[in-house]
Scaffold this motif. Structure first.
Motif, PDB file in Angstrom:
ATOM      1  N   PHE A  68       0.973  -1.091  -0.071  1.00 36.28           N
ATOM      2  CA  PHE A  68       0.096   0.070  -0.121  1.00 36.28           C
ATOM      3  C   PHE A  68       0.923   1.095   0.146  1.00 36.28           C
ATOM      4  O   PHE A  68       2.087   1.403   0.505  1.00 36.28           O
ATOM      5  N   THR A  69       0.403   2.524  -0.565  1.00 40.51           N
ATOM      6  CA  THR A  69       0.780   3.706  -0.493  1.00 40.51           C
ATOM      7  C   THR A  69      -0.391   4.505   0.226  1.00 40.51           C
ATOM      8  O   THR A  69      -1.498   4.496  -0.630  1.00 40.51           O
ATOM      9  N   LEU A  70      -0.097   5.147   1.303  1.00 42.14           N
ATOM     10  CA  LEU A  70      -1.156   6.085   1.827  1.00 42.14           C
ATOM     11  C   LEU A  70      -0.824   7.515   1.487  1.00 42.14           C
ATOM     12  O   LEU A  70       0.326   7.920   1.401  1.00 42.14           O
ATOM     13  N   TYR A  71      -2.069   8.377   1.606  1.00 42.00           N
ATOM     14  CA  TYR A  71      -1.854   9.773   1.376  1.00 42.00           C
ATOM     15  C   TYR A  71      -2.656  10.340   2.444  1.00 42.00           C
ATOM     16  O   TYR A  71      -3.845  10.117   2.699  1.00 42.00           O
ATOM     17  N   TRP A  72      -1.979  11.238   3.172  1.00 42.37           N
ATOM     18  CA  TRP A  72      -2.545  11.873   4.484  1.00 42.37           C
ATOM     19  C   TRP A  72      -2.452  13.419   4.100  1.00 42.37           C
ATOM     20  O   TRP A  72      -1.875  14.057   3.312  1.00 42.37           O
ATOM     21  N   ASN A  73      -3.211  14.054   5.247  1.00 39.63           N
ATOM     22  CA  ASN A  73      -3.486  15.418   5.160  1.00 39.63           C
ATOM     23  C   ASN A  73      -3.857  15.876   6.442  1.00 39.63           C
ATOM     24  O   ASN A  73      -4.699  15.079   7.138  1.00 39.63           O
ATOM     25  N   ALA A  74      -3.627  16.921   6.844  1.00 44.07           N
ATOM     26  CA  ALA A  74      -3.901  17.509   8.306  1.00 44.07           C
ATOM     27  C   ALA A  74      -4.340  18.957   8.158  1.00 44.07           C
ATOM     28  O   ALA A  74      -3.571  19.660   7.554  1.00 44.07           O
ATOM     29  N   THR A  75      -5.657  19.005   8.419  1.00 45.49           N
ATOM     30  CA  THR A  75      -6.106  20.560   8.562  1.00 45.49           C
ATOM     31  C   THR A  75      -5.812  21.458   9.606  1.00 45.49           C
ATOM     32  O   THR A  75      -5.796  22.507   9.306  1.00 45.49           O
ATOM     33  N   ALA A  76      -4.982  20.753  10.469  1.00 43.55           N
ATOM     34  CA  ALA A  76      -4.323  21.633  11.538  1.00 43.55           C
ATOM     35  C   ALA A  76      -3.136  20.512  12.036  1.00 43.55           C
ATOM     36  O   ALA A  76      -3.025  19.607  12.024  1.00 43.55           O
ATOM     37  N   THR A  77      -2.199  21.470  12.722  1.00 41.22           N
ATOM     38  CA  THR A  77      -1.069  20.495  13.156  1.00 41.22           C
ATOM     39  C   THR A  77      -1.368  19.575  14.305  1.00 41.22           C
ATOM     40  O   THR A  77      -1.938  20.187  15.291  1.00 41.22           O
ATOM     41  N   PRO A  78      -1.443  18.295  14.184  1.00 39.34           N
ATOM     42  CA  PRO A  78      -1.939  17.256  15.300  1.00 39.34           C
ATOM     43  C   PRO A  78      -0.963  17.690  16.615  1.00 39.34           C
ATOM     44  O   PRO A  78       0.012  18.076  16.636  1.00 39.34           O
ATOM     45  N   PRO A  79      -1.675  17.255  17.635  1.00 33.71           N
ATOM     46  CA  PRO A  79      -0.993  17.770  18.826  1.00 33.71           C
ATOM     47  C   PRO A  79       0.131  16.858  19.355  1.00 33.71           C
ATOM     48  O   PRO A  79       0.917  17.268  20.081  1.00 33.71           O
ATOM     49  N   LEU A  80      -0.087  15.492  18.775  1.00 31.03           N
ATOM     50  CA  LEU A  80       1.073  14.449  19.036  1.00 31.03           C
ATOM     51  C   LEU A  80       1.420  13.830  18.090  1.00 31.03           C
ATOM     52  O   LEU A  80       1.039  13.927  16.862  1.00 31.03           O
ATOM     53  N   ASN A  81       2.378  13.096  18.212  1.00 29.98           N
ATOM     54  CA  ASN A  81       2.928  12.275  17.104  1.00 29.98           C
ATOM     55  C   ASN A  81       2.198  10.700  17.162  1.00 29.98           C
ATOM     56  O   ASN A  81       2.600  10.271  17.978  1.00 29.98           O
ATOM     57  N   TYR A  82       1.620  10.470  16.100  1.00 24.80           N
ATOM     58  CA  TYR A  82       0.705   9.429  16.292  1.00 24.80           C
ATOM     59  C   TYR A  82       1.451   8.378  15.030  1.00 24.80           C
ATOM     60  O   TYR A  82       2.155   8.669  14.353  1.00 24.80           O
ATOM     61  N   SER A  83       1.195   7.179  15.635  1.00 23.49           N
ATOM     62  CA  SER A  83       1.440   5.883  14.849  1.00 23.49           C
ATOM     63  C   SER A  83       0.398   5.324  13.913  1.00 23.49           C
ATOM     64  O   SER A  83      -0.786   5.484  14.343  1.00 23.49           O
ATOM     65  N   PHE A  84       0.638   4.692  12.992  1.00 21.72           N
ATOM     66  CA  PHE A  84      -0.452   3.913  12.451  1.00 21.72           C
ATOM     67  C   PHE A  84      -0.078   2.452  12.377  1.00 21.72           C
ATOM     68  O   PHE A  84       0.740   2.030  12.644  1.00 21.72           O
ATOM     69  N   LEU A 139       7.143  13.252  11.052  1.00 18.88           N
ATOM     70  CA  LEU A 139       6.301  12.967  12.394  1.00 18.88           C
ATOM     71  C   LEU A 139       4.982  13.829  12.341  1.00 18.88           C
ATOM     72  O   LEU A 139       4.979  14.916  11.811  1.00 18.88           O
ATOM     73  N   THR A 140       3.895  13.166  12.764  1.00 20.35           N
ATOM     74  CA  THR A 140       2.541  13.963  12.517  1.00 20.35           C
ATOM     75  C   THR A 140       2.710  15.184  12.877  1.00 20.35           C
ATOM     76  O   THR A 140       1.710  16.236  12.675  1.00 20.35           O
ATOM     77  N   GLN A 141       3.400  15.750  14.072  1.00 13.39           N
ATOM     78  CA  GLN A 141       3.456  17.176  14.521  1.00 13.39           C
ATOM     79  C   GLN A 141       4.240  18.005  13.621  1.00 13.39           C
ATOM     80  O   GLN A 141       4.267  19.137  13.912  1.00 13.39           O
ATOM     81  N   THR A 142       4.820  17.530  12.413  1.00 13.87           N
ATOM     82  CA  THR A 142       5.285  18.321  11.395  1.00 13.87           C
ATOM     83  C   THR A 142       4.184  18.428  10.380  1.00 13.87           C
ATOM     84  O   THR A 142       4.445  19.246   9.283  1.00 13.87           O
TER      85      THR A 142
END
Length: 667
Positions: free
Chosen positions: A557-573, A599-602
């Motif tokens: 798989f290849t996954l495509y992500w987007n963040a409407t605002a900077t997440p508060p934590l670094n999440y794993s999947f 990382l998700t906080q970036t």
């Protein structure tokens, strides 16, 4: 109390008057403070942009000298031979940097930029002294302020390039020539002036004019000493002409072929191209802020009534003649020696306009120094002093301060380069501008991923599939202005944009140097989705690279992500292979949802698409027959808590989303 406040206000209002009315006794203190202020401004930005090189000359000189020293050099194309002064300096600086364990071009160039700071301080002092010679102490103070605060001078003279060194040397050469004319005991200064002019010539062939002040002073001193008659003068003239002709005939064939061509073109055509000369001189004058001519006109009008008043400071005719001659001859020489061909005049380089600009400033400073003290009425004089000092601060200091702040922010090429290294693998990019952005050798940023480039003027020249299939392109980096003006406002352009995947906008805030760009991938994802994880993260799509894998083969798989605002934590999947009704995983893969560096906080840009590497979910060798699901979720690695999942309408989907159903047939 009221009287004391009025006295304080009167004292503050009179400070500019004290500064401009009689600075002779405080000249060196004032010039020293101004020079220090200019040095502080330059020191704040002297390391700007590194390891990216805004000026390719800095990097190319490093490579050329490294090659001359027999050191290993990667393949790079040089524009042509450089004048020797900067080559000599690099030959001195590179071993010093290497002795400290620094082998990158940025370290050697940074040392040279620090040397440039010293030369700029010498230039400010020399410019102040030349202004003082032209029109008195006040003219010298104004000249020092112009040198320290002029944004155009500040922008150019912080680079480790020839102009940063030879412009101060040219000022000193003029100053020494003036000194030699004003004292019979200092004739030797004319020879020193000629030596400095030769050094300028060795720094940049265009600055041959720097030897003229010393030669002119020496000839005038010789003329005054001998006082030749007309016949002897004609003999001198003929002899000098013959000497120049013989020297040129002997030297020209020994020059590199490139410079022989330049010299012939200059002698045949460019020396007589007065249209280019006036264009260059006019562009140099246009660099002066419009407020200064207006202020100068007001000064002239206020002093018209006192035209019989004596001059407040003696004018130096030799100094003014030298300044005027330099103002005229520098554009003439620079437009004649066209090292980059006739087309170079289509883009007048700021660094070549600076000598003419500085001479114009000196003449203005001399005029202002003569006009300001002659204004009648103490209140009017104080008001004009305040306006003049305020104009220097507002129209020079504030733009220079803004320039320093701008240069302290990394430029777009450096930001783009770092982003590509963190997010993408080596591939081919369609570009409109400088390929150095993606060439580690050309940009001076070592140990980076290499990206091949294909340059175009218009992405619409070819169909999108042709770019993909025939040119093997993956990405397109489009200038933001062209993207908004041409593509979005054009039906064909918008249709092409709709077929591509918007990956990242390299646009303000913050405002940075160089042009803003927008990055697209030339094709979209296989399956587009809108699945929400928590409050900020969206799964916008995925690619399934192995839709029907054989037994014991992985699902990719290849996954495509987007963040409407900077997440508060670094999440794993997690990706789990589970039964149709059993949440226990038969196979799983966990990790960062995007590339390891992100990382998700970036995830700080709402429009950015984060593309994951290709994930592989291994299938067990012996999987019991039945229906299976591949589920996807995000969780806090430290607590194990999963983010709630919702669809595009906001309906809850639990703590994982079903990405794929998989059936294993029975025996």
């Amino acid at each position: 109390m009221l009287r004391s406040e009025r006295g304080l206000l009167r004292t503050v209002a009179a400070l500019p008057g004290h500064l401009t009315a009689g600075p002779e006794r405080r000249f060196w203190l004032i010039v020293g403070l101004i020079t220090l202020g200019g040095a502080i401004l330059r020191a704040q930005m002297h390391d700007f942009g590194l390891p990216w090189f805004d000026s390719s000359d800095e990097l190319e000189l490093w490579y050329i000298v490294r090659d001359l020293r027999g050191m290993p050099v990667k393949s790079i194309t040089y524009p042509g031979p450089y004048p020797p002064l900067m080559l000599w300096l690099h030959q001195l600086v590179q071993p010093l940097a290497e002795s400290r364990g620094s082998h990158s071009p940025a370290d050697a160039v940074l040392d040279l930029r620090r040397l440039v700071l010293v030369f700029n301080a010498l230039g400010a002092i020399g410019f102040a002294m030349l202004g003082r010679r032209c029109g008195g102490a006040l003219a010298g103070v104004i000249a020092a302020a112009l040198w320290a605060l002029e944004p155009a001078l500040l922008r150019v003279t912080v680079y480790a390039i020839s102009e940063s060194l030879i412009i101060p040397l040219q000022i000193l050469a003029i100053l020494l020539a003036v000194h030699s004319l004003e004292s019979n005991r200092r004739r030797w200064l004319a020879l020193v002036s000629i030596a400095l002019g030769v050094l300028c010539f060795l720094g940049d062939y265009r600055f041959l004019v720097a030897v003229i002040p010393g030669i002119g002073a020496l000839m005038w001193l010789l003329w005054r000493h001998v006082r030749p008659n007309r016949r002897l003068a004609l003999l001198w003239y003929a002899g000098g002409l013959a000497l120049v002709s013989v020297t040129g005939t002997l030297v020209l064939p020994r020059l590199p072929e490139r410079f022989q061509t330049i010299a012939r073109e200059a002698l045949r055509n460019h020396l007589w191209d007065f249209e280019s000369f006036f264009l260059f001189l006019g562009e140099s004058m246009a660099l002066i802020h419009p407020a200064f001519p207006v202020l100068f006109l007001v000064l002239v009008l206020l002093t018209l009534r006192t035209h019989r008043a004596p001059l407040t400071a003696a004018l130096s005719t030799p100094a003014l003649l030298m300044v005027g001659a330099t103002m005229i001859l520098t554009p003439w020489a620079i437009t004649s020696i066209r090292a980059y061909g006739d087309a170079s005049l289509d883009k007048l380089w700021l660094r070549y306009q600076l000598p003419a600009l500085l001479m114009i400033y000196l003449l203005l400073a001399t005029a202002v120094a003569q006009l300001l003290p002659r204004i009648q009425g103490s209140q009017t004089r104080i008001l004009m002093n305040i306006l003049f000092v305020a104009s220097l601060l507002f129209f020079l200091f504030l733009p220079s301060l803004y320039l320093v702040q701008d240069y302290r922010v990394p430029p777009w090429p450096l930001i783009v380069r770092r982003w590509f290294d963190d997010n993408l693998e080596s591939s081919t990019i369609l570009i409109y501008e400088d390929s150095r952005w993606f060439n580690p050798v050309g940009s001076g940023i070592p140990h980076r991923v290499w990206f091949d480039t294909w340059k175009t003027d218009d992405i619409l020249d070819k169909p999108l599939q042709v770019w993909i299939d025939d040119y093997h392109l993956t990405w397109a980096l489009i200038p933001a202005t062209l993207h908004d003006r041409q593509l979005r406002n054009d039906e064909e352009g918008q249709a092409m944009l709709d077929q591509m995947l918007l990956v990242r906008e390299f646009t303000a805030p913050p405002v940075r140097r160089y042009f803003e760009t927008i990055l697209y991938r030339l094709w979209r994802m296989q399956h587009e989705t809108d699945i929400r994880f928590g409050d900020h993260i969206r799964l916008t799509g995925y690619d399934l690279h192995s839709p029907d894998p054989p037994p014991a083969s992985p699902l990719e798989f290849t996954l495509y992500w987007n963040a409407t605002a900077t997440p508060p934590l670094n999440y794993s999947f997690f990706l789990h292979l589970v039964g149709a009704d059993d949440p226990s995983p038969f196979a799983q893969v966990d990790g960062n949802p995007a590339v390891p560096a992100r990382l998700t906080q970036t995830w700080d840009r709402p429009e950015e698409t984060l593309i994951s590497p290709r994930f592989s979910l291994p299938l067990p060798d012996e999987l019991p027959p039945g229906d299976y699901r591949v589920i996807l979720g995000l969780y806090n690695f430290e607590t194990g808590e999963r983010l709630p999942v919702r669809d595009a309408s906001g309906a809850p989907l639990g703590d994982a989303w079903e990405l794929l159903r998989l059936g294993v047939p029975g025996q």
